[in-house]
Design a protein around this motif. Sequence first.
Motif, PDB file in Angstrom:
ATOM      1  N   SER A 141       0.892  -1.112   0.006  1.00 50.27           N
ATOM      2  CA  SER A 141      -0.086  -0.043  -0.068  1.00 50.27           C
ATOM      3  C   SER A 141       0.846   1.177  -0.042  1.00 50.27           C
ATOM      4  O   SER A 141       2.040   1.141   0.347  1.00 50.27           O
ATOM      5  CB  SER A 141      -0.873   0.066   1.185  1.00 50.27           C
ATOM      6  OG  SER A 141      -0.014   0.223   2.431  1.00 50.27           O
ATOM      7  N   SER A 142       0.298   2.591  -0.222  1.00 52.97           N
ATOM      8  CA  SER A 142       1.032   3.580  -0.278  1.00 52.97           C
ATOM      9  C   SER A 142       1.515   4.032   1.119  1.00 52.97           C
ATOM     10  O   SER A 142       2.809   4.461   1.211  1.00 52.97           O
ATOM     11  CB  SER A 142       0.314   4.713  -0.798  1.00 52.97           C
ATOM     12  OG  SER A 142      -0.720   5.044   0.001  1.00 52.97           O
ATOM     13  N   GLN A 143       0.585   3.623   2.240  1.00 51.13           N
ATOM     14  CA  GLN A 143       1.119   3.717   3.798  1.00 51.13           C
ATOM     15  C   GLN A 143       2.386   2.854   4.044  1.00 51.13           C
ATOM     16  O   GLN A 143       3.191   3.376   4.470  1.00 51.13           O
ATOM     17  CB  GLN A 143       0.269   3.712   4.342  1.00 51.13           C
ATOM     18  CG  GLN A 143       0.567   4.175   5.699  1.00 51.13           C
ATOM     19  CD  GLN A 143       0.888   5.413   5.912  1.00 51.13           C
ATOM     20  OE1 GLN A 143       0.735   6.590   5.333  1.00 51.13           O
ATOM     21  NE2 GLN A 143       2.283   5.944   6.882  1.00 51.13           N
ATOM     22  N   ALA A 145       4.675   1.928   1.954  1.00 54.12           N
ATOM     23  CA  ALA A 145       5.759   2.249   1.167  1.00 54.12           C
ATOM     24  C   ALA A 145       6.235   3.430   1.982  1.00 54.12           C
ATOM     25  O   ALA A 145       7.663   3.624   2.367  1.00 54.12           O
ATOM     26  CB  ALA A 145       5.433   2.894  -0.205  1.00 54.12           C
ATOM     27  N   LYS A 146       5.406   4.273   2.470  1.00 55.48           N
ATOM     28  CA  LYS A 146       5.867   5.631   3.351  1.00 55.48           C
ATOM     29  C   LYS A 146       6.711   5.094   4.421  1.00 55.48           C
ATOM     30  O   LYS A 146       7.690   5.581   4.909  1.00 55.48           O
ATOM     31  CB  LYS A 146       4.594   6.462   3.435  1.00 55.48           C
ATOM     32  CG  LYS A 146       4.307   7.060   2.244  1.00 55.48           C
ATOM     33  CD  LYS A 146       2.997   8.083   2.521  1.00 55.48           C
ATOM     34  CE  LYS A 146       2.284   8.614   1.429  1.00 55.48           C
ATOM     35  NZ  LYS A 146       1.114   9.381   1.932  1.00 55.48           N
ATOM     36  N   ASP A 178       7.824   1.788 -10.904  1.00 57.92           N
ATOM     37  CA  ASP A 178       7.175   1.955  -9.620  1.00 57.92           C
ATOM     38  C   ASP A 178       7.985   1.771  -8.419  1.00 57.92           C
ATOM     39  O   ASP A 178       7.857   2.196  -7.396  1.00 57.92           O
ATOM     40  CB  ASP A 178       5.600   1.460  -9.361  1.00 57.92           C
ATOM     41  CG  ASP A 178       4.516   1.901 -10.270  1.00 57.92           C
ATOM     42  OD1 ASP A 178       4.608   2.789 -10.926  1.00 57.92           O
ATOM     43  OD2 ASP A 178       3.794   1.119 -10.794  1.00 57.92           O
ATOM     44  N   ILE A 182      10.425   3.991  -5.110  1.00 54.01           N
ATOM     45  CA  ILE A 182      10.466   3.658  -3.735  1.00 54.01           C
ATOM     46  C   ILE A 182      11.708   2.927  -3.502  1.00 54.01           C
ATOM     47  O   ILE A 182      12.577   3.507  -2.326  1.00 54.01           O
ATOM     48  CB  ILE A 182       9.341   2.715  -3.387  1.00 54.01           C
ATOM     49  CG1 ILE A 182       7.829   3.323  -3.730  1.00 54.01           C
ATOM     50  CG2 ILE A 182       9.477   2.270  -1.915  1.00 54.01           C
ATOM     51  CD1 ILE A 182       6.845   2.543  -3.591  1.00 54.01           C
TER      52      ILE A 182
END
Length: 335
Positions: A141-143, A145-146, A178, A182
Amino acid sequence: MSFITFGEIMLRLTPEKHTTKISSSNTFSVNYAGSESNVASSLGVLGNDVNYVTKLPKNPLGDAAVSSLRSFHINTNKIVRGGDRIGTYFIEQGKSIRPSQVIYDRKDSALSMIKENEFNWEDILEGKKWIFLSGITPVLSSQCAKETIKVAEIAQKMDVKVAFDMNYRRSLWKQPSDARKIFDKILVNTDLLFGNANVLEDVYDILPEGNTRLEKTLNSMKIASEKFKINKIAFTIRDHISASNNKLSGVFLSNSIYNLSETIEVSIADRFGTGDAFAAAVLHGYNKGWNDKKVIDFATSAFALKHTVLGDQHTSKEEEILSIMEGNTSGHVLR
């Protein structure tokens, strides 16, 4: 020396009759595993102080996953409980010319649905020496990754070393670019990089020169070291004879010096979790203060030995791995 690993532990389901296809199986063996938890379990079995950080649902499956982790001497007190489900994956073991395959069912898992500030990284990293991260968690998920980028940044500020395994999964990422975006943000804070030449080709289009896998691996490591400014890299080399037999070796690049292990040929019982066993063994060798040659010989022996153990976790102890490293590969009965 203490370790932290962060990622998703999942419910692993494998046809109970070994090498049976999923489509013809009525019963499945249950296991709890994932790249980062596999590294933690190997470190725990080898006698290291290790914490595992994740999020699991507050239900019997989450409880079972925590119990499984504790059975490998892993500290679970930093695990967050909540969310609706545990991720699941099905493994079909290959045989001879038929390859193994993995089917993931991890959408909306507890870890993938984490929110900002659910983990207090300053508290979690306090007093630790290493954190192990992989390239799998950021794709959830994007979170996620963050969070992976964030903990790598905080670790560097707290003088906690970062070990990163690229672990690129084609079936999870939409496209390599993608992953690159990251990975770049994690690599700038990485002290020790794990992977292989194929991953660098898949994600970064690095096409090293060479006529053999070894030559290509050495060149790809050199390119990676210069590109990412990382002076410690440990790569595996796998020569596929079939799904049942591989030839394995490892290379450790440290401060521009290469150390190469012996090649070990194995008949495969279960190849899943083998790269995790390799990574854990490298970290274990660091913890023991071994020289670089002993580290890569030990790690490659662990890498090879894990192929003979069913399940994702490598349960071999240090003396068993050292025995393989010393050349005891005949498989004679121990009495």
